[in-house]
Design a protein around this motif. Structure first.
Motif, PDB file in Angstrom:
ATOM      1  N   LEU A 135       0.832  -1.286   0.177  1.00  0.00           N
ATOM      2  CA  LEU A 135      -0.019   0.074   0.070  1.00  0.00           C
ATOM      3  C   LEU A 135       0.728   1.105   0.035  1.00  0.00           C
ATOM      4  O   LEU A 135       0.493   2.150  -0.765  1.00  0.00           O
ATOM      5  N   LEU A 136       2.199   1.346   0.616  1.00  0.00           N
ATOM      6  CA  LEU A 136       2.750   2.256   0.826  1.00  0.00           C
ATOM      7  C   LEU A 136       3.874   2.284  -0.317  1.00  0.00           C
ATOM      8  O   LEU A 136       4.754   3.201  -0.333  1.00  0.00           O
ATOM      9  N   ALA A 137       3.939   1.564  -1.254  1.00  0.00           N
ATOM     10  CA  ALA A 137       4.885   1.357  -2.308  1.00  0.00           C
ATOM     11  C   ALA A 137       4.957   2.461  -3.235  1.00  0.00           C
ATOM     12  O   ALA A 137       5.981   3.072  -3.822  1.00  0.00           O
ATOM     13  N   ASP A 138       3.698   3.086  -3.566  1.00  0.00           N
ATOM     14  CA  ASP A 138       3.595   4.077  -4.583  1.00  0.00           C
ATOM     15  C   ASP A 138       2.594   5.273  -3.930  1.00  0.00           C
ATOM     16  O   ASP A 138       1.376   5.121  -4.310  1.00  0.00           O
ATOM     17  N   GLY A 139       2.962   6.236  -3.056  1.00  0.00           N
ATOM     18  CA  GLY A 139       1.952   6.933  -2.785  1.00  0.00           C
ATOM     19  C   GLY A 139       1.475   7.928  -3.788  1.00  0.00           C
ATOM     20  O   GLY A 139       0.000   8.188  -3.501  1.00  0.00           O
ATOM     21  N   ALA A 140       1.991   8.166  -4.709  1.00  0.00           N
ATOM     22  CA  ALA A 140       1.316   9.143  -5.558  1.00  0.00           C
ATOM     23  C   ALA A 140       0.320   8.383  -6.315  1.00  0.00           C
ATOM     24  O   ALA A 140      -0.893   8.945  -6.561  1.00  0.00           O
ATOM     25  N   LEU A 141       0.620   7.292  -6.678  1.00  0.00           N
ATOM     26  CA  LEU A 141      -0.594   6.442  -7.509  1.00  0.00           C
ATOM     27  C   LEU A 141      -1.766   6.155  -6.413  1.00  0.00           C
ATOM     28  O   LEU A 141      -2.915   6.139  -6.989  1.00  0.00           O
ATOM     29  N   MET A 142      -1.526   5.721  -5.073  1.00  0.00           N
ATOM     30  CA  MET A 142      -2.725   5.756  -4.207  1.00  0.00           C
ATOM     31  C   MET A 142      -3.431   7.105  -4.119  1.00  0.00           C
ATOM     32  O   MET A 142      -4.454   7.202  -3.707  1.00  0.00           O
ATOM     33  N   ASP A 143      -2.706   8.159  -4.287  1.00  0.00           N
ATOM     34  CA  ASP A 143      -3.273   9.524  -4.121  1.00  0.00           C
ATOM     35  C   ASP A 143      -4.298   9.561  -5.408  1.00  0.00           C
ATOM     36  O   ASP A 143      -5.500  10.036  -5.117  1.00  0.00           O
ATOM     37  N   GLN A 144      -4.167   9.131  -6.543  1.00  0.00           N
ATOM     38  CA  GLN A 144      -4.977   9.208  -7.455  1.00  0.00           C
ATOM     39  C   GLN A 144      -6.102   8.310  -7.400  1.00  0.00           C
ATOM     40  O   GLN A 144      -7.332   8.688  -7.862  1.00  0.00           O
ATOM     41  N   ILE A 145      -5.832   6.946  -6.866  1.00  0.00           N
ATOM     42  CA  ILE A 145      -7.064   6.139  -6.660  1.00  0.00           C
ATOM     43  C   ILE A 145      -7.833   6.871  -5.608  1.00  0.00           C
ATOM     44  O   ILE A 145      -9.129   6.458  -5.605  1.00  0.00           O
ATOM     45  N   ALA A 146      -7.237   7.568  -4.613  1.00  0.00           N
ATOM     46  CA  ALA A 146      -8.299   8.075  -3.575  1.00  0.00           C
ATOM     47  C   ALA A 146      -8.939   9.122  -4.222  1.00  0.00           C
ATOM     48  O   ALA A 146     -10.390   9.207  -3.998  1.00  0.00           O
ATOM     49  N   ARG A 147      -8.427   9.774  -4.891  1.00  0.00           N
ATOM     50  CA  ARG A 147      -9.303  11.128  -5.623  1.00  0.00           C
ATOM     51  C   ARG A 147     -10.488  10.456  -6.629  1.00  0.00           C
ATOM     52  O   ARG A 147     -11.572  10.943  -6.341  1.00  0.00           O
ATOM     53  N   LEU A 204      -7.944   4.068   1.465  1.00  0.00           N
ATOM     54  CA  LEU A 204      -8.459   4.543   2.925  1.00  0.00           C
ATOM     55  C   LEU A 204      -7.433   3.811   3.602  1.00  0.00           C
ATOM     56  O   LEU A 204      -6.923   4.510   4.633  1.00  0.00           O
ATOM     57  N   ARG A 205      -6.823   2.545   3.427  1.00  0.00           N
ATOM     58  CA  ARG A 205      -6.144   1.747   4.085  1.00  0.00           C
ATOM     59  C   ARG A 205      -4.488   2.592   4.097  1.00  0.00           C
ATOM     60  O   ARG A 205      -3.913   2.800   5.110  1.00  0.00           O
ATOM     61  N   THR A 206      -4.398   2.927   3.177  1.00  0.00           N
ATOM     62  CA  THR A 206      -2.980   3.688   2.940  1.00  0.00           C
ATOM     63  C   THR A 206      -3.063   4.974   3.587  1.00  0.00           C
ATOM     64  O   THR A 206      -2.209   5.555   4.133  1.00  0.00           O
ATOM     65  N   ARG A 207      -4.098   5.755   3.505  1.00  0.00           N
ATOM     66  CA  ARG A 207      -4.484   6.894   4.154  1.00  0.00           C
ATOM     67  C   ARG A 207      -4.125   6.834   5.651  1.00  0.00           C
ATOM     68  O   ARG A 207      -3.536   7.401   6.423  1.00  0.00           O
TER      69      ARG A 207
END
Length: 411
Positions: free
Chosen positions: A303-315, A388-391
Motif C-alpha cells: 500500500l505504501l509502495a507508490d504514494g502518488a498512485l494511491m493518491d490518484q486512486i483515492a481522488r 483508505l488503508r493507505t491513508r
C-alpha cells in the motif's frame, strides 16, 4: 632483510666446550651422518603423522626429505658460523607453514613434525657422542642448541602459516564482498567464485541495517555475508530466517533494530534487500522489536509502495464526496474506511469510531447515496479500501503529507 639466527641470545661458539665438540664432529658429519639422519627423520615423520603419509617415491615425500635436509644442514651451518644468515632455510620454513594453511591443516600437525624431527636428531647425536669424550657442559649446550634451532624453525613456519591464513582471509573476504554486491545489485545471474569459499544457496534472505549500524561480527554465523562499507549496511543470510538464524541475528545486533526482507531465490536477492530497506524506513510505524519482518507487513509495504498512485486512486474513488465541506467529508471517510475494512454492523462500527450507533447509520445512508454505484463494483470497492488503508498508514508516518480523501479541485 636477512637475519642471522641467534635463538634466545645464545651464541654457540662462545661456549669453548661446545666449540671443541663441534670441531671434533665436523669432518665426517656431513658425509657420513647427514644422509642417513635425513632419511630417518623423514621416515619417522611419515610414520608418526598420517597427514604426511604418502606412497614411496611420491613428490610429496621428496618435498619432506628436502625440507628435512635443508634444516639439518642449516643447523650445521649455524653451529659453524652463527652470524651466517640462513635465508634459504628461513624461507623454506615459512613456505612449509604457508603450505599447511593452504592444505587446511592446523599448525599443530607441522609442529608435531618438528617435535618428531628433534627427537630423532637428538637420539642420533647421543649415539654419536657415546663414542667420544664430551663434557656434560658440551652435551648440555648442544642439546640447548638443537632445541633452540628447532624452536626457531617452528616459529618461522608459524609466521608463514599466519601470514598465509591472513592473506587467504583477506582474499576470501574480498571475494565474498564482491559476490554479495553482485547479488544485491541486480537480478543478473552470478557465478560462484572459488576464492569466496561460499557455495551459492538456492534461497537467501536480506537484512537491512540502519545507517552507521554494524552487528557484532563474531556473533554472526560464518556463512552470513555483510557489506560494512555501504552507507546503508546490510546482511545476506543463506536460506530462510529459521529460529536459530533469528536468535543469531538478534544477538549480533545487540539491541539495534533491523528489517528482514522476504526469503527469495538467489537471483532475486536485490528485491529482498529493496523490500527490507523500505520496511526499515517504516520501522517507526511498523516496529516489532529488534527485527521487523517483511512477511508480517506485506500489505502495508504494498500500500505504501507508490504514494502518488494511491493518491490518484483515492481522488477517483472518492470523487462523489468532493462537493462536501471538509467538516462533513472527513467523518464520512472515517466511517467508510472502518465499514470497508470490517464489513461489521453499525453497532460494531460505532464502538470503533466512538460515536452513537444512529450517527453511524446516518453516515452509511449518506455514503450509500453518494457512492452507491461505486460501492456496487467489486474492483472499485477494493481500490477505495486500499486507498483508505493507505491513508491510515500514512497518517502515522512522521512528516508525511496527508493522503487526499477527495479530488484536488484547485480551490
Amino acid at each position: 632483510m636477512p637475519r642471522p639466527f641467534s635463538p634466545g641470545g645464545m651464541t654457540p661458539p662462545e661456549s669453548a666446550e661446545l666449540r671443541e665438540l663441534v670441531e671434533a664432529l665436523s669432518p665426517d658429519v656431513r658425509t657420513a651422518v647427514v644422509p642417513g639422519l635425513v632419511d630417518e627423520i623423514a621416515e619417522r615423520i611419515r610414520a608418526a603423522i598420517p597427514a604426511y603419509a604418502r606412497p614411496p617415491g611420491s613428490a610429496y615425500n621428496r618435498v619432506i626429505r628436502m625440507a628435512v635436509e635443508r634444516n639439518v644442514l642449516g643447523f650445521l651451518d649455524w653451529l659453524a658460523d652463527p652470524a651466517q644468515p640462513l635465508d634459504r632455510r628461513d624461507e623454506l620454513c615459512r613456505k612449509m607453514g604457508a603450505f599447511e594453511a593452504m592444505e587446511g591443516r592446523p599448525l599443530t600437525v607441522l609442529q608435531s613434525a618438528y617435535r618428531a624431527a628433534t627427537q630423532v636428531a637428538w637420539s642420533r647425536i647421543r649415539a654419536m657422542l657415546d663414542d667420544r669424550v664430551a663434557s656434560v657442559l658440551a652435551v648440555s649446550a648442544l642439546a640447548e642448541a638443537v632445541i633452540a634451532y628447532m624452536d626457531d624453525a617452528a616459529a618461522l613456519s608459524r609466521e608463514g602459516y599466519e601470514r598465509a591464513k591472513a592473506e587467504a582471509c583477506e582474499g576470501r573476504a574480498a571475494a565474498r564482498l564482491a559476490l554479495l554486491r553482485a547479488l544485491a545489485g541486480s537480478a543478473a545471474p552470478v557465478e560462484p567464485d572459488p576464492a569466496a569459499d561460499w557455495p551459492l544457496p538456492d534461497e537467501v534472505t536480506l537484512v537491512a541495517l540502519p545507517s552507521g549500524t554494524l552487528p557484532v561480527c563474531p556473533l554472526l554465523d560464518a556463512d552470513v555475508l555483510l557489506d560494512p562499507e555501504d552507507p546503508a549496511p546490510y546482511l545476506l543470510v543463506p536460506g530462510p530466517l529459521t529460529g536459530d538464524r533469528r536468535a543469531m541475528l538478534e544477538a549480533a545486533l545487540a539491541g539495534e533494530r533491523a528489517a528482514v526482507g522476504l526469503t527469495v531465490p538467489l537471483a532475486r536477492a536485490a528485491d529482498s534487500l529493496r523490500w527490507a530497506r523500505r520496511l526499515l524506513d517504516l520501522r517507526d510505524v511498523l516496529h516489532d522489536g529488534t527485527l521487523t519482518l517483511c512477511e508480517d507487513h506485506l500489505m502495508s509495504l504494498w500500500l505504501l509502495a507508490d504514494g502518488a498512485l494511491m493518491d490518484q486512486i483515492a481522488r477517483r474513488g472518492l470523487a462523489p464526496l468532493a462537493p462536501l465541506s471538509e467538516r462533513r467529508r472527513l467523518p464520512l471517510v472515517d466511517t467508510l474506511a472502518v465499514w470497508l475494512r470490517t464489513r461489521a454492523p453499525a453497532t460494531r462500527i460505532s464502538e470503533e469510531l466512538g460515536v452513537h450507533v444512529q450517527t453511524v447509520r446516518y453516515r452509511v445512508r449518506v455514503l450509500e447515496h453518494l457512492l452507491g454505484d461505486e460501492l456496487a463494483d467489486p474492483g472499485t470497492r477494493f481500490a477505495i479500501e486500499a486507498a483508505l488503508r493507505t491513508r491510515g498508514l500514512r497518517a502515522r508516518l512522521p512528516d508525511a503529507p496527508p493522503a487526499p480523501c477527495a479530488p484536488d479541485t484547485g480551490t
